[in-house]
Motif scaffolding. Sequence first.
Motif, PDB file in Angstrom:
ATOM      1  N   VAL A 180      -1.198  41.590  75.779  1.00 35.30           N
ATOM      2  CA  VAL A 180      -0.269  41.293  76.874  1.00 35.30           C
ATOM      3  C   VAL A 180       0.786  40.290  76.409  1.00 35.30           C
ATOM      4  O   VAL A 180       1.983  40.445  76.693  1.00 35.30           O
ATOM      5  CB  VAL A 180      -1.026  40.745  78.091  1.00 35.30           C
ATOM      6  N   ALA A 181       0.345  39.264  75.671  1.00 38.29           N
ATOM      7  CA  ALA A 181       1.260  38.205  75.236  1.00 38.29           C
ATOM      8  C   ALA A 181       2.288  38.715  74.228  1.00 38.29           C
ATOM      9  O   ALA A 181       3.479  38.417  74.333  1.00 38.29           O
ATOM     10  CB  ALA A 181       0.468  37.049  74.646  1.00 38.29           C
ATOM     11  N   VAL A 182       1.823  39.482  73.242  1.00 38.88           N
ATOM     12  CA  VAL A 182       2.725  39.911  72.168  1.00 38.88           C
ATOM     13  C   VAL A 182       3.715  40.963  72.656  1.00 38.88           C
ATOM     14  O   VAL A 182       4.822  41.092  72.115  1.00 38.88           O
ATOM     15  CB  VAL A 182       1.911  40.440  70.958  1.00 38.88           C
ATOM     16  N   ALA A 183       3.326  41.731  73.681  1.00 35.69           N
ATOM     17  CA  ALA A 183       4.220  42.766  74.208  1.00 35.69           C
ATOM     18  C   ALA A 183       5.254  42.201  75.175  1.00 35.69           C
ATOM     19  O   ALA A 183       6.217  42.893  75.520  1.00 35.69           O
ATOM     20  CB  ALA A 183       3.402  43.855  74.902  1.00 35.69           C
ATOM     21  N   SER A 184       5.072  40.954  75.600  1.00 36.38           N
ATOM     22  CA  SER A 184       6.024  40.331  76.523  1.00 36.38           C
ATOM     23  C   SER A 184       7.274  39.906  75.762  1.00 36.38           C
ATOM     24  O   SER A 184       7.170  39.281  74.707  1.00 36.38           O
ATOM     25  CB  SER A 184       5.388  39.116  77.204  1.00 36.38           C
ATOM     26  N   PRO A 185       8.475  40.225  76.266  1.00 36.03           N
ATOM     27  CA  PRO A 185       9.708  39.819  75.589  1.00 36.03           C
ATOM     28  C   PRO A 185       9.796  38.310  75.419  1.00 36.03           C
ATOM     29  O   PRO A 185       9.474  37.555  76.327  1.00 36.03           O
ATOM     30  CB  PRO A 185      10.800  40.336  76.528  1.00 36.03           C
ATOM     31  N   GLY A 186      10.196  37.884  74.251  1.00 35.74           N
ATOM     32  CA  GLY A 186      10.344  36.466  73.945  1.00 35.74           C
ATOM     33  C   GLY A 186      11.191  36.308  72.705  1.00 35.74           C
ATOM     34  O   GLY A 186      11.843  37.270  72.260  1.00 35.74           O
ATOM     35  N   PRO A 187      11.231  35.115  72.110  1.00 35.96           N
ATOM     36  CA  PRO A 187      12.045  34.888  70.919  1.00 35.96           C
ATOM     37  C   PRO A 187      11.723  35.845  69.766  1.00 35.96           C
ATOM     38  O   PRO A 187      12.639  36.345  69.101  1.00 35.96           O
ATOM     39  CB  PRO A 187      11.700  33.435  70.539  1.00 35.96           C
ATOM     40  N   ASP A 188      10.443  36.101  69.523  1.00 38.08           N
ATOM     41  CA  ASP A 188      10.060  37.016  68.434  1.00 38.08           C
ATOM     42  C   ASP A 188      10.650  38.404  68.672  1.00 38.08           C
ATOM     43  O   ASP A 188      11.212  39.016  67.758  1.00 38.08           O
ATOM     44  CB  ASP A 188       8.535  37.122  68.331  1.00 38.08           C
ATOM     45  N   PHE A 189      10.506  38.889  69.889  1.00 39.40           N
ATOM     46  CA  PHE A 189      11.028  40.204  70.258  1.00 39.40           C
ATOM     47  C   PHE A 189      12.539  40.261  70.037  1.00 39.40           C
ATOM     48  O   PHE A 189      13.065  41.208  69.444  1.00 39.40           O
ATOM     49  CB  PHE A 189      10.684  40.496  71.718  1.00 39.40           C
ATOM     50  N   ALA A 190      13.247  39.237  70.517  1.00 38.77           N
ATOM     51  CA  ALA A 190      14.704  39.219  70.416  1.00 38.77           C
ATOM     52  C   ALA A 190      15.160  39.201  68.963  1.00 38.77           C
ATOM     53  O   ALA A 190      16.118  39.902  68.588  1.00 38.77           O
ATOM     54  CB  ALA A 190      15.262  38.005  71.167  1.00 38.77           C
ATOM     55  N   VAL A 191      14.482  38.422  68.122  1.00 38.09           N
ATOM     56  CA  VAL A 191      14.877  38.315  66.717  1.00 38.09           C
ATOM     57  C   VAL A 191      14.605  39.613  65.963  1.00 38.09           C
ATOM     58  O   VAL A 191      15.434  40.067  65.168  1.00 38.09           O
ATOM     59  CB  VAL A 191      14.143  37.129  66.045  1.00 38.09           C
ATOM     60  N   VAL A 192      13.458  40.216  66.215  1.00 37.77           N
ATOM     61  CA  VAL A 192      13.143  41.473  65.536  1.00 37.77           C
ATOM     62  C   VAL A 192      14.114  42.577  65.961  1.00 37.77           C
ATOM     63  O   VAL A 192      14.589  43.348  65.118  1.00 37.77           O
ATOM     64  CB  VAL A 192      11.687  41.895  65.815  1.00 37.77           C
ATOM     65  N   VAL A 193      14.426  42.648  67.241  1.00 36.76           N
ATOM     66  CA  VAL A 193      15.402  43.632  67.715  1.00 36.76           C
ATOM     67  C   VAL A 193      16.755  43.370  67.073  1.00 36.76           C
ATOM     68  O   VAL A 193      17.435  44.301  66.603  1.00 36.76           O
ATOM     69  CB  VAL A 193      15.532  43.586  69.253  1.00 36.76           C
ATOM     70  N   ARG A 194      17.132  42.117  67.027  1.00 33.65           N
ATOM     71  CA  ARG A 194      18.426  41.766  66.449  1.00 33.65           C
ATOM     72  C   ARG A 194      18.508  42.163  64.984  1.00 33.65           C
ATOM     73  O   ARG A 194      19.486  42.755  64.519  1.00 33.65           O
ATOM     74  CB  ARG A 194      18.656  40.264  66.602  1.00 33.65           C
ATOM     75  N   HIS A 195      17.474  41.881  64.200  1.00 31.69           N
ATOM     76  CA  HIS A 195      17.468  42.226  62.785  1.00 31.69           C
ATOM     77  C   HIS A 195      17.398  43.736  62.571  1.00 31.69           C
ATOM     78  O   HIS A 195      17.961  44.257  61.609  1.00 31.69           O
ATOM     79  CB  HIS A 195      16.313  41.524  62.073  1.00 31.69           C
ATOM     80  N   SER A 196      16.706  44.440  63.467  1.00 33.18           N
ATOM     81  CA  SER A 196      16.651  45.899  63.363  1.00 33.18           C
ATOM     82  C   SER A 196      18.042  46.504  63.514  1.00 33.18           C
ATOM     83  O   SER A 196      18.431  47.410  62.775  1.00 33.18           O
ATOM     84  CB  SER A 196      15.719  46.480  64.431  1.00 33.18           C
ATOM     85  N   VAL A 197      18.792  45.990  64.484  1.00 32.77           N
ATOM     86  CA  VAL A 197      20.119  46.511  64.768  1.00 32.77           C
ATOM     87  C   VAL A 197      21.131  46.058  63.712  1.00 32.77           C
ATOM     88  O   VAL A 197      21.953  46.844  63.229  1.00 32.77           O
ATOM     89  CB  VAL A 197      20.579  46.070  66.167  1.00 32.77           C
ATOM     90  N   ALA A 198      21.062  44.790  63.343  1.00 34.15           N
ATOM     91  CA  ALA A 198      22.079  44.221  62.462  1.00 34.15           C
ATOM     92  C   ALA A 198      21.847  44.529  60.986  1.00 34.15           C
ATOM     93  O   ALA A 198      22.799  44.724  60.232  1.00 34.15           O
ATOM     94  CB  ALA A 198      22.146  42.707  62.664  1.00 34.15           C
ATOM     95  N   TYR A 199      20.574  44.582  60.553  1.00 33.09           N
ATOM     96  CA  TYR A 199      20.286  44.689  59.125  1.00 33.09           C
ATOM     97  C   TYR A 199      19.457  45.896  58.725  1.00 33.09           C
ATOM     98  O   TYR A 199      19.279  46.160  57.542  1.00 33.09           O
ATOM     99  CB  TYR A 199      19.565  43.422  58.649  1.00 33.09           C
ATOM    100  N   GLY A 200      18.890  46.613  59.687  1.00 36.20           N
ATOM    101  CA  GLY A 200      18.132  47.807  59.352  1.00 36.20           C
ATOM    102  C   GLY A 200      16.636  47.588  59.278  1.00 36.20           C
ATOM    103  O   GLY A 200      16.124  46.490  59.458  1.00 36.20           O
ATOM    104  N   ARG A 201      15.935  48.677  58.981  1.00 33.29           N
ATOM    105  CA  ARG A 201      14.472  48.699  59.048  1.00 33.29           C
ATOM    106  C   ARG A 201      13.824  47.732  58.062  1.00 33.29           C
ATOM    107  O   ARG A 201      12.895  47.004  58.425  1.00 33.29           O
ATOM    108  CB  ARG A 201      13.968  50.109  58.777  1.00 33.29           C
ATOM    109  N   LYS A 202      14.265  47.731  56.814  1.00 31.95           N
ATOM    110  CA  LYS A 202      13.607  46.927  55.781  1.00 31.95           C
ATOM    111  C   LYS A 202      13.577  45.452  56.161  1.00 31.95           C
ATOM    112  O   LYS A 202      12.520  44.804  56.115  1.00 31.95           O
ATOM    113  CB  LYS A 202      14.314  47.116  54.441  1.00 31.95           C
ATOM    114  N   ILE A 203      14.743  44.914  56.531  1.00 30.02           N
ATOM    115  CA  ILE A 203      14.821  43.497  56.887  1.00 30.02           C
ATOM    116  C   ILE A 203      14.005  43.211  58.144  1.00 30.02           C
ATOM    117  O   ILE A 203      13.330  42.174  58.250  1.00 30.02           O
ATOM    118  CB  ILE A 203      16.290  43.077  57.085  1.00 30.02           C
TER     119      ILE A 203
END
Length: 210
Positions: A17-40
Amino acid sequence: MSAYINEFLTIALIHLVAVASPGPDFAVVVRHSVAYGRKIALYTSLGVGLAIFLHVGYSLVGLSMLIKTTPWLYTTFSYAAAGYLIYLAIGALRSGPPINAPQTAQTQEVDKPLISVPKAIGVGFLTNGLNPKATLFFLSLFTAIINVETPFMIKLGYGVYLSLATTAWFCFLSYLLSTSKVAKLIGEKGYWLDRTMGVILIGLAVKLVW
């Protein structure tokens, strides 16, 4: 042993429940996925997972209780975390459209700007490691959920699971966001999602110090 299994299942459910809740980790991973791609994004996810060992470590020696019960220390911790989130948000808000629009998902992955692998891991590690919410989560976990008589090695095993489960979740998120269909959907407007993550990071930073 059955007592430890029940304890583990409780921990696993709460963590899900905790890890699936949106938070800083979620935002950063989404941001890096969009900005830098899968590897990063995958390396960023690894950094988030490694930070779990930091929380487990200080919880095992009782430092999480010290942080929580020492107002100035907790406040300092919160402001440091907020400052780091704002630093990440500024980078996200400065995102703009690509100079040359990629034609395919493969080209899109190649044309993305890159940051170094150590920096990606470091961003993930610091984002989770400086999060006071994570400190409170592990404080409650090791004081209210995990029995004080549970052997040290069992507790360490719980920590290993939490780290692996966190890494797996964010790696899955990274993979999902970088699949060809999602990449095509985001397309040239991906920088708007990046900017949105920047706004969310600022909101989370404000929430930490409010």
